[in-house]
Scaffold this motif. Structure first.
Motif, PDB file in Angstrom:
ATOM      1  N   UNK A  12       0.817  -1.215   0.000  1.00 38.92           N
ATOM      2  CA  UNK A  12       0.000   0.000   0.000  1.00 38.92           C
ATOM      3  C   UNK A  12       0.847   1.259   0.000  1.00 38.92           C
ATOM      4  N   UNK A  13       1.910   1.270   0.798  1.00 32.14           N
ATOM      5  CA  UNK A  13       2.811   2.422   0.830  1.00 32.14           C
ATOM      6  C   UNK A  13       3.502   2.594  -0.522  1.00 32.14           C
ATOM      7  N   UNK A  14       3.917   1.481  -1.131  1.00 34.08           N
ATOM      8  CA  UNK A  14       4.569   1.541  -2.435  1.00 34.08           C
ATOM      9  C   UNK A  14       3.653   2.084  -3.515  1.00 34.08           C
ATOM     10  N   UNK A  15       2.416   1.616  -3.551  1.00 36.23           N
ATOM     11  CA  UNK A  15       1.453   2.112  -4.541  1.00 36.23           C
ATOM     12  C   UNK A  15       1.180   3.592  -4.333  1.00 36.23           C
ATOM     13  N   UNK A  16       0.943   3.975  -3.079  1.00 36.82           N
ATOM     14  CA  UNK A  16       0.683   5.386  -2.785  1.00 36.82           C
ATOM     15  C   UNK A  16       1.876   6.252  -3.174  1.00 36.82           C
TER      16      UNK A  16
END
Length: 80
Positions: A12-16
């Motif tokens: 999730x952090x990577x996508x964001x």
């Protein structure tokens, strides 16, 4: 913390991060006058190059930030 939960949070952090930096790079590229490098009437190609450059720059910056974050979290293992 559960291993799957940790992977999910990292994903999730990577996508964001990627979406955020692609947006910032798109915003920054708007200040350039790339349309002067192209032939008149090729609007779609100009828009496409803005999008592709934004993805390339934003992904590179995001990968850099995520790598630095990951490495800084692993740095204490050097001293243990």
């Amino acid at each position: 913390m559960d291993l799957y939960n940790t992977f999910g949070i990292q994903a999730g952090i990577g996508i964001f991060s990627h979406i955020f930096f692609i947006g910032i790079s798109f915003y920054a590229l708007q200040s350039l006058r790339l349309e002067q490098l192209f032939k008149k009437g090729h609007t779609f190609q100009i828009q496409l190059i803005y999008i592709l450059l934004s993805i390339a720059i934003g992904s590179s910056v995001s990968n850099f930030i995520l790598d630095i974050t990951s490495w800084s979290q692993q740095l204490p293992y050097l001293f243990s």
